[in-house]
Design a protein around this motif. Structure first.
Motif, PDB file in Angstrom:
ATOM      1  N   PRO A 248       1.166  10.132 -11.610  1.00  0.00           N
ATOM      2  CA  PRO A 248       0.735  11.446 -11.102  1.00  0.00           C
ATOM      3  C   PRO A 248      -0.020  11.326  -9.779  1.00  0.00           C
ATOM      4  CG  PRO A 248       0.233  11.213 -13.437  1.00  0.00           C
ATOM      5  CD  PRO A 248       0.661   9.864 -12.961  1.00  0.00           C
ATOM      6  N   ASN A 249       0.335  12.222  -8.875  1.00  0.00           N
ATOM      7  CA  ASN A 249      -0.335  12.348  -7.574  1.00  0.00           C
ATOM      8  C   ASN A 249      -0.115  11.139  -6.653  1.00  0.00           C
ATOM      9  OD1 ASN A 249      -1.569  14.839  -8.431  1.00  0.00           O
ATOM     10  ND2 ASN A 249      -3.094  13.607  -9.525  1.00  0.00           N
ATOM     11  N   ARG A 250       0.811  10.281  -7.015  1.00  0.00           N
ATOM     12  CA  ARG A 250       1.061   9.090  -6.190  1.00  0.00           C
ATOM     13  C   ARG A 250       2.495   9.036  -5.669  1.00  0.00           C
ATOM     14  NH1 ARG A 250      -0.749   4.081  -9.669  1.00  0.00           N
ATOM     15  NH2 ARG A 250      -0.285   3.011  -7.693  1.00  0.00           N
ATOM     16  N   VAL A 251       3.302  10.019  -6.040  1.00  0.00           N
ATOM     17  CA  VAL A 251       4.712  10.051  -5.647  1.00  0.00           C
ATOM     18  C   VAL A 251       4.951  11.324  -4.841  1.00  0.00           C
ATOM     19  CG1 VAL A 251       7.086  10.091  -6.465  1.00  0.00           C
ATOM     20  CG2 VAL A 251       5.360   8.743  -7.688  1.00  0.00           C
ATOM     21  N   HIS A 252       5.559  11.170  -3.662  1.00  0.00           N
ATOM     22  CA  HIS A 252       5.636  12.273  -2.712  1.00  0.00           C
ATOM     23  C   HIS A 252       7.056  12.421  -2.173  1.00  0.00           C
ATOM     24  CE1 HIS A 252       1.239  11.808  -2.646  1.00  0.00           C
ATOM     25  NE2 HIS A 252       1.480  10.512  -2.558  1.00  0.00           N
ATOM     26  N   PRO A 253       7.694  13.569  -2.369  1.00  0.00           N
ATOM     27  CA  PRO A 253       9.024  13.779  -1.800  1.00  0.00           C
ATOM     28  C   PRO A 253       8.947  13.975  -0.291  1.00  0.00           C
ATOM     29  CG  PRO A 253       8.262  15.760  -2.918  1.00  0.00           C
ATOM     30  CD  PRO A 253       7.236  14.713  -3.181  1.00  0.00           C
ATOM     31  N   VAL A 254       9.965  13.481   0.415  1.00  0.00           N
ATOM     32  CA  VAL A 254      10.025  13.637   1.871  1.00  0.00           C
ATOM     33  C   VAL A 254      11.416  14.096   2.270  1.00  0.00           C
ATOM     34  CG1 VAL A 254       8.249  11.909   2.334  1.00  0.00           C
ATOM     35  CG2 VAL A 254      10.660  11.199   2.224  1.00  0.00           C
ATOM     36  N   GLY A 255      11.506  14.619   3.475  1.00  0.00           N
ATOM     37  CA  GLY A 255      12.784  15.052   4.014  1.00  0.00           C
ATOM     38  C   GLY A 255      12.771  15.006   5.523  1.00  0.00           C
ATOM     39  N   HIS A 256      13.929  15.257   6.093  1.00  0.00           N
ATOM     40  CA  HIS A 256      14.098  15.175   7.545  1.00  0.00           C
ATOM     41  C   HIS A 256      13.031  16.006   8.266  1.00  0.00           C
ATOM     42  CE1 HIS A 256      16.048  14.954  11.441  1.00  0.00           C
ATOM     43  NE2 HIS A 256      15.995  16.267  11.513  1.00  0.00           N
TER      44      HIS A 256
ATOM     45  N   ASP B 263       0.837  -1.200   0.000  1.00  0.00           N
ATOM     46  CA  ASP B 263       0.000   0.000   0.000  1.00  0.00           C
ATOM     47  C   ASP B 263       0.870   1.247   0.000  1.00  0.00           C
ATOM     48  OD1 ASP B 263      -2.609  -1.374   0.388  1.00  0.00           O
ATOM     49  OD2 ASP B 263      -1.714  -1.936   2.316  1.00  0.00           O
ATOM     50  N   VAL B 264       2.030   1.133   0.606  1.00  0.00           N
ATOM     51  CA  VAL B 264       2.982   2.237   0.733  1.00  0.00           C
ATOM     52  C   VAL B 264       4.372   1.716   0.414  1.00  0.00           C
ATOM     53  CG1 VAL B 264       4.087   3.832   2.355  1.00  0.00           C
ATOM     54  CG2 VAL B 264       1.616   3.423   2.482  1.00  0.00           C
ATOM     55  N   ILE B 265       5.116   2.446  -0.401  1.00  0.00           N
ATOM     56  CA  ILE B 265       6.515   2.138  -0.673  1.00  0.00           C
ATOM     57  C   ILE B 265       7.352   3.324  -0.204  1.00  0.00           C
ATOM     58  CG2 ILE B 265       8.228   1.538  -2.420  1.00  0.00           C
ATOM     59  CD1 ILE B 265       5.870   0.569  -4.167  1.00  0.00           C
TER      60      ILE B 265
ATOM     61  N   ALA C 270      -1.766   2.511  -4.270  1.00  0.00           N
ATOM     62  CA  ALA C 270      -0.462   2.562  -3.609  1.00  0.00           C
ATOM     63  C   ALA C 270       0.265   3.853  -3.936  1.00  0.00           C
ATOM     64  CB  ALA C 270       0.389   1.359  -4.022  1.00  0.00           C
ATOM     65  N   GLY C 271       1.112   4.300  -3.009  1.00  0.00           N
ATOM     66  CA  GLY C 271       1.910   5.495  -3.226  1.00  0.00           C
ATOM     67  C   GLY C 271       3.349   5.284  -2.845  1.00  0.00           C
ATOM     68  N   LEU C 272       4.206   6.183  -3.330  1.00  0.00           N
ATOM     69  CA  LEU C 272       5.638   6.158  -3.072  1.00  0.00           C
ATOM     70  C   LEU C 272       6.039   7.427  -2.348  1.00  0.00           C
ATOM     71  CD1 LEU C 272       8.632   5.223  -3.558  1.00  0.00           C
ATOM     72  CD2 LEU C 272       8.501   6.441  -5.742  1.00  0.00           C
ATOM     73  N   TRP C 273       6.826   7.258  -1.283  1.00  0.00           N
ATOM     74  CA  TRP C 273       7.406   8.375  -0.551  1.00  0.00           C
ATOM     75  C   TRP C 273       8.921   8.195  -0.547  1.00  0.00           C
ATOM     76  CZ3 TRP C 273       2.620   6.625   0.044  1.00  0.00           C
ATOM     77  CH2 TRP C 273       1.590   7.544   0.254  1.00  0.00           C
ATOM     78  N   ALA C 274       9.649   9.245  -0.938  1.00  0.00           N
ATOM     79  CA  ALA C 274      11.098   9.116  -1.127  1.00  0.00           C
ATOM     80  C   ALA C 274      11.715  10.507  -1.217  1.00  0.00           C
ATOM     81  CB  ALA C 274      11.391   8.337  -2.410  1.00  0.00           C
ATOM     82  N   PRO C 275      13.047  10.607  -1.049  1.00  0.00           N
ATOM     83  CA  PRO C 275      13.718  11.887  -1.304  1.00  0.00           C
ATOM     84  C   PRO C 275      13.463  12.360  -2.733  1.00  0.00           C
ATOM     85  CG  PRO C 275      15.199  10.371  -0.201  1.00  0.00           C
ATOM     86  CD  PRO C 275      13.994   9.568  -0.598  1.00  0.00           C
ATOM     87  N   ALA C 276      13.579  13.647  -2.949  1.00  0.00           N
ATOM     88  CA  ALA C 276      13.252  14.233  -4.253  1.00  0.00           C
ATOM     89  C   ALA C 276      14.043  13.596  -5.382  1.00  0.00           C
ATOM     90  CB  ALA C 276      13.493  15.738  -4.215  1.00  0.00           C
ATOM     91  N   ALA C 277      15.296  13.207  -5.120  1.00  0.00           N
ATOM     92  CA  ALA C 277      16.118  12.620  -6.178  1.00  0.00           C
ATOM     93  C   ALA C 277      15.511  11.335  -6.717  1.00  0.00           C
ATOM     94  CB  ALA C 277      17.530  12.351  -5.664  1.00  0.00           C
ATOM     95  N   VAL C 278      14.785  10.599  -5.886  1.00  0.00           N
ATOM     96  CA  VAL C 278      14.072   9.408  -6.326  1.00  0.00           C
ATOM     97  C   VAL C 278      12.698   9.782  -6.869  1.00  0.00           C
ATOM     98  CG1 VAL C 278      13.022   7.241  -5.572  1.00  0.00           C
ATOM     99  CG2 VAL C 278      15.281   7.885  -4.742  1.00  0.00           C
ATOM    100  N   ALA C 279      11.963  10.590  -6.128  1.00  0.00           N
ATOM    101  CA  ALA C 279      10.599  10.937  -6.516  1.00  0.00           C
ATOM    102  C   ALA C 279      10.547  11.558  -7.902  1.00  0.00           C
ATOM    103  CB  ALA C 279       9.999  11.884  -5.481  1.00  0.00           C
ATOM    104  N   ASP C 280      11.515  12.399  -8.222  1.00  0.00           N
ATOM    105  CA  ASP C 280      11.508  13.088  -9.513  1.00  0.00           C
ATOM    106  C   ASP C 280      11.652  12.118 -10.682  1.00  0.00           C
ATOM    107  OD1 ASP C 280      11.278  15.456  -8.161  1.00  0.00           O
ATOM    108  OD2 ASP C 280      13.351  16.086  -8.444  1.00  0.00           O
ATOM    109  N   GLN C 281      12.244  10.957 -10.452  1.00  0.00           N
ATOM    110  CA  GLN C 281      12.459  10.002 -11.537  1.00  0.00           C
ATOM    111  C   GLN C 281      11.194   9.246 -11.933  1.00  0.00           C
ATOM    112  OE1 GLN C 281      16.105   7.571 -11.440  1.00  0.00           O
ATOM    113  NE2 GLN C 281      16.783   8.760  -9.655  1.00  0.00           N
ATOM    114  N   VAL C 282      10.230   9.161 -11.044  1.00  0.00           N
ATOM    115  CA  VAL C 282       9.035   8.352 -11.325  1.00  0.00           C
ATOM    116  C   VAL C 282       7.730   9.134 -11.204  1.00  0.00           C
ATOM    117  CG1 VAL C 282      10.106   6.160 -10.730  1.00  0.00           C
ATOM    118  CG2 VAL C 282       9.030   7.520  -8.937  1.00  0.00           C
ATOM    119  N   ALA C 283       7.795  10.398 -10.804  1.00  0.00           N
ATOM    120  CA  ALA C 283       6.569  11.165 -10.563  1.00  0.00           C
ATOM    121  C   ALA C 283       5.711  11.298 -11.813  1.00  0.00           C
ATOM    122  CB  ALA C 283       6.916  12.549 -10.007  1.00  0.00           C
ATOM    123  N   ALA C 284       6.326  11.503 -12.979  1.00  0.00           N
ATOM    124  CA  ALA C 284       5.542  11.715 -14.194  1.00  0.00           C
ATOM    125  C   ALA C 284       4.732  10.484 -14.572  1.00  0.00           C
ATOM    126  CB  ALA C 284       6.464  12.117 -15.343  1.00  0.00           C
TER     127      ALA C 284
END
Length: 210
Positions: free
Chosen positions: A81-89, A37-39, A64-78
């Protein structure tokens, strides 16, 4: 929650019907993210982030959605859509019934000539901590530390001191894909005897209650 090793740095956690998978990389099982459900991904290195394994999970479950640093999220966001979310400290999230807190910012130093990349760790329900490729110490005690036991960027003394500093009830090996069957018992002995915590090594597919 139930914790299952899915190869190298990848683990699957299940609680109350929710499934969360961390770091389905190239050395994890091919279907590691298939029922997620969450990656969550800690950083962009191939052994933690494999786009095909992510696609297996995201295509199998349209919710299902993906949460990851921007360097990862940017590679798969397109592609999702609306399922990939950048995260940080400092981020704090509730995902599939899990409380997720994000700790850390940088990958461990491999060599001074190799640029550092972003890396985050994930603390789940205040109990299980996956640091990715870093020796990040969370801001609270944890029950289960997913321990990057062997990597090009660490040595056994640092690994042992990391367990001591975090002070978990137990450590469970991750990031062990480069260890041979001959060398694994050596690491088991040193970490178990000197780390100050119960130490476990799981085979792919093996589970524990966490």
């Amino acid at each position: 929650m139930n914790l299952t090793k899915r190869g190298h740095a990848c683990v699957r956690l299940e609680k109350d019907g929710g499934v969360l998978v961390i770091d389905p990389g190239l050395w994890s099982e091919e279907d590691a993210a298939a029922d997620a459900d969450v990656i969550l991904v800690t950083h962009e290195h191939f052994d933690h982030f494999d786009e095909e394994r992510l696609r297996v999970g995201l295509e199998a479950n349209p919710a299902a959605g993906l949460w990851a640093p921007a360097a990862v999220a940017d590679q798969v966001a397109a592609a999702f859509p609306n399922r990939v979310h950048p995260v940080g400290h400092g981020d704090a999230l509730t995902l599939a019934g899990f409380d997720v807190q994000v700790h850390g910012a940088w990958h461990a130093v491999i060599h001074s000539d190799i640029p550092r990349i972003t890396n985050v760790g994930y603390l789940l329900d205040g109990s299980v901590f996956h640091p990715g490729d870093a020796l990040t110490v969370p801001d609270r005690s944890v029950d289960t530390l997913l321990l990057p036991v062997q990597a090009p960027w660490n040595k056994i003394a640092e690994v042992i001191e990391y367990v001591r500093e975090v002070g978990p009830r137990r450590s469970v090996d991750v990031h062990d894909g480069l260890l041979t069957d001959r060398s694994r018992p050596v690491y088991d002995t040193w970490v178990g005897d000197l780390g100050g915590a119960e130490h476990l090594r799981l085979s792919p597919g093996e589970s524990i209650d966490a």
